[in-house]
Write a protein that holds these residues in place. Sequence first.
Motif, PDB file in Angstrom:
ATOM      1  N   ASP A 165       0.830  -1.212   0.000  1.00 19.51           N
ATOM      2  CA  ASP A 165       0.000   0.000   0.000  1.00 19.51           C
ATOM      3  C   ASP A 165       0.858   1.253   0.000  1.00 19.51           C
ATOM      4  O   ASP A 165       0.484   2.264  -0.576  1.00 19.51           O
ATOM      5  CB  ASP A 165      -0.896   0.026   1.247  1.00 19.51           C
ATOM      6  CG  ASP A 165      -2.093  -0.898   1.083  1.00 19.51           C
ATOM      7  OD1 ASP A 165      -2.308  -1.360  -0.048  1.00 19.51           O
ATOM      8  OD2 ASP A 165      -2.784  -1.155   2.077  1.00 19.51           O
ATOM      9  N   TYR A 167      -6.976   1.040   8.200  1.00 25.44           N
ATOM     10  CA  TYR A 167      -5.739   1.009   7.418  1.00 25.44           C
ATOM     11  C   TYR A 167      -4.734   1.921   8.103  1.00 25.44           C
ATOM     12  O   TYR A 167      -3.560   1.631   8.164  1.00 25.44           O
ATOM     13  CB  TYR A 167      -5.969   1.517   5.991  1.00 25.44           C
ATOM     14  CG  TYR A 167      -6.787   0.582   5.131  1.00 25.44           C
ATOM     15  CD1 TYR A 167      -6.203  -0.536   4.551  1.00 25.44           C
ATOM     16  CD2 TYR A 167      -8.140   0.817   4.904  1.00 25.44           C
ATOM     17  CE1 TYR A 167      -6.945  -1.394   3.754  1.00 25.44           C
ATOM     18  CE2 TYR A 167      -8.885  -0.040   4.097  1.00 25.44           C
ATOM     19  CZ  TYR A 167      -8.285  -1.142   3.535  1.00 25.44           C
ATOM     20  OH  TYR A 167      -9.016  -1.979   2.757  1.00 25.44           O
ATOM     21  N   VAL A 172     -12.256   2.030   9.433  1.00 23.73           N
ATOM     22  CA  VAL A 172     -12.981   1.818   8.186  1.00 23.73           C
ATOM     23  C   VAL A 172     -14.171   0.900   8.454  1.00 23.73           C
ATOM     24  O   VAL A 172     -15.228   1.018   7.849  1.00 23.73           O
ATOM     25  CB  VAL A 172     -12.041   1.197   7.126  1.00 23.73           C
ATOM     26  CG1 VAL A 172     -12.809   0.824   5.873  1.00 23.73           C
ATOM     27  CG2 VAL A 172     -10.931   2.175   6.772  1.00 23.73           C
ATOM     28  N   ALA A 201     -22.835   2.720  -0.752  1.00 19.49           N
ATOM     29  CA  ALA A 201     -22.135   3.835  -1.372  1.00 19.49           C
ATOM     30  C   ALA A 201     -20.642   3.536  -1.492  1.00 19.49           C
ATOM     31  O   ALA A 201     -20.101   2.721  -0.752  1.00 19.49           O
ATOM     32  CB  ALA A 201     -22.334   5.098  -0.544  1.00 19.49           C
ATOM     33  N   THR A 202     -20.013   4.206  -2.434  1.00 18.84           N
ATOM     34  CA  THR A 202     -18.587   4.008  -2.659  1.00 18.84           C
ATOM     35  C   THR A 202     -17.783   4.436  -1.422  1.00 18.84           C
ATOM     36  O   THR A 202     -18.156   5.377  -0.737  1.00 18.84           O
ATOM     37  CB  THR A 202     -18.145   4.748  -3.946  1.00 18.84           C
ATOM     38  OG1 THR A 202     -16.779   4.494  -4.132  1.00 18.84           O
ATOM     39  CG2 THR A 202     -18.380   6.233  -3.867  1.00 18.84           C
ATOM     40  N   GLY A 203     -16.731   3.679  -1.142  1.00 18.87           N
ATOM     41  CA  GLY A 203     -15.897   3.972   0.029  1.00 18.87           C
ATOM     42  C   GLY A 203     -16.489   3.475   1.332  1.00 18.87           C
ATOM     43  O   GLY A 203     -15.962   3.741   2.411  1.00 18.87           O
ATOM     44  N   GLY A 204     -17.594   2.726   1.258  1.00 15.72           N
ATOM     45  CA  GLY A 204     -18.269   2.272   2.472  1.00 15.72           C
ATOM     46  C   GLY A 204     -17.533   1.167   3.218  1.00 15.72           C
ATOM     47  O   GLY A 204     -17.744   0.973   4.407  1.00 15.72           O
ATOM     48  N   GLY A 205     -16.699   0.418   2.506  1.00 13.10           N
ATOM     49  CA  GLY A 205     -15.941  -0.642   3.170  1.00 13.10           C
ATOM     50  C   GLY A 205     -16.236  -2.034   2.639  1.00 13.10           C
ATOM     51  O   GLY A 205     -15.844  -3.024   3.245  1.00 13.10           O
ATOM     52  N   LYS A 206     -16.880  -2.141   1.471  1.00 11.27           N
ATOM     53  CA  LYS A 206     -17.241  -3.460   0.936  1.00 11.27           C
ATOM     54  C   LYS A 206     -16.002  -4.259   0.547  1.00 11.27           C
ATOM     55  O   LYS A 206     -15.844  -5.421   0.942  1.00 11.27           O
ATOM     56  CB  LYS A 206     -18.163  -3.297  -0.288  1.00 11.27           C
ATOM     57  CG  LYS A 206     -19.407  -2.471   0.018  1.00 11.27           C
ATOM     58  CD  LYS A 206     -20.287  -2.313  -1.194  1.00 11.27           C
ATOM     59  CE  LYS A 206     -19.697  -1.444  -2.292  1.00 11.27           C
ATOM     60  NZ  LYS A 206     -19.489  -0.038  -1.918  1.00 11.27           N
ATOM     61  N   SER A 207     -15.110  -3.632  -0.203  1.00 10.36           N
ATOM     62  CA  SER A 207     -13.892  -4.349  -0.612  1.00 10.36           C
ATOM     63  C   SER A 207     -13.054  -4.699   0.611  1.00 10.36           C
ATOM     64  O   SER A 207     -12.409  -5.745   0.653  1.00 10.36           O
ATOM     65  CB  SER A 207     -13.059  -3.496  -1.558  1.00 10.36           C
ATOM     66  OG  SER A 207     -13.806  -3.191  -2.699  1.00 10.36           O
ATOM     67  N   THR A 208     -13.077  -3.815   1.605  1.00  4.91           N
ATOM     68  CA  THR A 208     -12.315  -4.080   2.823  1.00  4.91           C
ATOM     69  C   THR A 208     -12.820  -5.353   3.499  1.00  4.91           C
ATOM     70  O   THR A 208     -12.028  -6.171   3.962  1.00  4.91           O
ATOM     71  CB  THR A 208     -12.440  -2.875   3.770  1.00  4.91           C
ATOM     72  OG1 THR A 208     -12.021  -1.712   3.060  1.00  4.91           O
ATOM     73  CG2 THR A 208     -11.596  -3.057   5.007  1.00  4.91           C
ATOM     74  N   TYR A 242      -5.676  -8.642   4.715  1.00  6.30           N
ATOM     75  CA  TYR A 242      -5.467  -7.853   5.920  1.00  6.30           C
ATOM     76  C   TYR A 242      -6.104  -8.641   7.053  1.00  6.30           C
ATOM     77  O   TYR A 242      -6.940  -9.510   6.805  1.00  6.30           O
ATOM     78  CB  TYR A 242      -6.150  -6.490   5.815  1.00  6.30           C
ATOM     79  CG  TYR A 242      -5.642  -5.619   4.700  1.00  6.30           C
ATOM     80  CD1 TYR A 242      -4.605  -4.710   4.925  1.00  6.30           C
ATOM     81  CD2 TYR A 242      -6.191  -5.698   3.425  1.00  6.30           C
ATOM     82  CE1 TYR A 242      -4.124  -3.910   3.896  1.00  6.30           C
ATOM     83  CE2 TYR A 242      -5.708  -4.905   2.396  1.00  6.30           C
ATOM     84  CZ  TYR A 242      -4.678  -4.015   2.636  1.00  6.30           C
ATOM     85  OH  TYR A 242      -4.211  -3.231   1.628  1.00  6.30           O
ATOM     86  N   GLU A 244     -17.275  -6.305  -7.804  1.00 10.41           N
ATOM     87  CA  GLU A 244     -17.649  -5.455  -8.934  1.00 10.41           C
ATOM     88  C   GLU A 244     -17.287  -6.084 -10.260  1.00 10.41           C
ATOM     89  O   GLU A 244     -16.875  -5.402 -11.174  1.00 10.41           O
ATOM     90  CB  GLU A 244     -16.869  -4.134  -8.866  1.00 10.41           C
ATOM     91  CG  GLU A 244     -16.878  -3.515  -7.520  1.00 10.41           C
ATOM     92  CD  GLU A 244     -17.685  -2.251  -7.519  1.00 10.41           C
ATOM     93  OE1 GLU A 244     -18.413  -2.048  -8.510  1.00 10.41           O
ATOM     94  OE2 GLU A 244     -17.597  -1.508  -6.559  1.00 10.41           O
ATOM     95  N   HIS A 266     -22.444  -2.908  -7.951  1.00 15.68           N
ATOM     96  CA  HIS A 266     -23.096  -1.603  -7.946  1.00 15.68           C
ATOM     97  C   HIS A 266     -24.434  -1.680  -8.672  1.00 15.68           C
ATOM     98  O   HIS A 266     -25.354  -0.942  -8.381  1.00 15.68           O
ATOM     99  CB  HIS A 266     -22.186  -0.554  -8.574  1.00 15.68           C
ATOM    100  CG  HIS A 266     -21.173  -0.031  -7.589  1.00 15.68           C
ATOM    101  ND1 HIS A 266     -20.200   0.869  -7.924  1.00 15.68           N
ATOM    102  CD2 HIS A 266     -20.996  -0.290  -6.285  1.00 15.68           C
ATOM    103  CE1 HIS A 266     -19.460   1.142  -6.860  1.00 15.68           C
ATOM    104  NE2 HIS A 266     -19.925   0.443  -5.860  1.00 15.68           N
TER     105      HIS A 266
END
Length: 628
Positions: A124, A380, A386, A405-412, A421, A533, A564
Amino acid sequence: MSDVAFQEDEYHRQLDLALWRRVLRHARPYRRPLLGLSVAALVVATVEVFFPLATGWLIDEAVANGVSGRLYALAGFYFALCLLLSVCIFAFISFAGRVATGVAFDLREQAFTRLQQLSFAYFDVRPVGWLVTRVTADVSKISSLLPWFLLDLVWGGSLILGIAVAMLWINWPLALIVLAIMPPISLISVFFQRRMLGSSRLIRKTNSQMTAAFNEAITGVRTTKTLVREDEALREFQGLSSGMFQHCMRNALQSAAYLPMVMSLGSLGVGLVLWRGGVTLGSAEGSMTLGTLIAFMQFAAFLHMPVEELARRFTDLQSAQAAAERVQSLLDTEPAIADSPAVCARLAAHSADAPRDDVAIDGFSPRIERIAFRDVGFWYKPGEPVLQHFDLEVRMGQTIALVGATGGGKSTIVSLLARFYEPTEGRIEVDGVEYRERALEWWQSNFGIVLQSPVLFSGSVRENIRYGRLDATDEEVEAAARLVNAHGFISELSEGYDFDVGERGNRLSTGQRQLISLARAVIADPQVFILDEATSSVDTETERLIQDGVHRVLEGRLSFVIAHRLSTIRAADLILVIDAGRVVEQGTHAELMARRGRYHALYVGQFTRQREQAWLAGDATPSKAELR
Ligand SMILES: Nc1ncnc2c1ncn2[C@@H]1O[C@H](COP(=O)(O)OP(=O)(O)OP(=O)(O)O)[C@@H](O)[C@H]1O
Ligand SMILES: [Mg+2]
């Protein structure tokens, strides 16, 4: 350009001996060639001390007795020295080559292995370019420096010593005069070498900035043009370019000043010898013969060479210090995510067992039945949570959709699940066992993951699919491609399955890359599937193909789908609406629609947009059933 800023580390003035001792350890397996190299260097230095002496003896013999038997013997001796010198030079070059190649090979392999082990968090904060430089340029620098440094140390040191002894032996007062010139030559050498090191560093730095600028200019040319930023780009480049000019000029001036200075001082020594020696010779009272005078002059003329060479090597060592630090620190970094000692012990205990279908490599069951997130929190960066108090329990066979919504933490969430992680709070359990108590390799081998921007490796389509399971047959590769609906487009490619996808798969479209990475994930027959996605940024027809393929793939597995486009996840067993790291709503599509909350609003909003688009495109109105 941030990459470049990261690349250029501080310039250390002091030699860090502890660091070099650690770096030297990498040369330990090459003790023998290093010993051979030192012996060869020692012999070369000795021979070089004998050359002027032999010349002197030859001259004296010729002057005294003309052509004689002794003269022939001396000439033979001279010739033998030449032969010995060639053999030794051959020996040390090949020994040095062996050490350099061997050390470079070992370091590269170790660095590569380490890079494979390190966790995502390491990457990262480190640009790819920076890492690539570590394993290529830095490694070559260190590995070639080690043998040549040792060589010059032995050669230069013994040559200086040998010449000094020979001169003192011939005529010590004259020798002391010549030797007095050595300290200033050393000082000047060290001074200029350091200056030149500084300016050549600046040249390299500016050069990499210019490379980056060219790179950006070429790749971003469309953006530059559309935003009419050509003038600005040019001005930036001109700044770099004129900086480059100045650094180059400075470097050229420094080397222009350095060489004449050292050479004049060297010549001064020779001149003094000629004067004092000539006087003794002329006065005929003399301790000195013509031959010894010439030998002495050769020594005086030669002496500055090893001094300069040693100064240069020490500067090299200093300039390579930053490289050594970077490589060593990469090798010393322990992966943040790794098996605990207890897990390692269990793995060792089961390593001798024959592989069994009902036992995983760590002795637990190989099947995954239930996975639970228990009060999981994650950041992170410290202080910027997050994910907070996240709970979820899922069973084999279910399809879980994550929306929001984007940046919400789904990929995390899926990264935590795949243990790219680890949770900073709470735990993730596999059938009641905290996943850190299971073998990392076993856990990750159970995942098939398809990301939004799938990465393919250069090579054929077939190789890319087979990457998922290396022992898959051609038939299995094709079956996987058929299952995910990729077979159709692959057969239309010019060489079918042998089509070369290009670097990172750039000869294929995004949709095609997704289909191939889907096939690659499927061929390993993983228990858990993650689709992040996977269906964005493709045309409607490809999307339909992918969805159809995905649908078949998900059967009988546990899967996590992040989408999405909500129409794609209507059939999911559980839909989680994630916002700012929390689950704000959950249920099936029907339940969430009935609740008329967040999900309903998202869905209706998207549906209306889709209908508008369809209407604008002249398509038939979508069915009313979709609204329910
Ligand atoms: N590697 C990272 N380092 C630091 N912060 C990160 C990293 N990855 C994600 N974040 C941050 O964590 C938060 C959650 O990101 P995440 O990628 O999980 O969101 P997402 O729900 O998948 O979004 P999207 O729908 O856009 O893919 C964001 O604020 C993001 O900036
Ligand atoms: Mg995401």
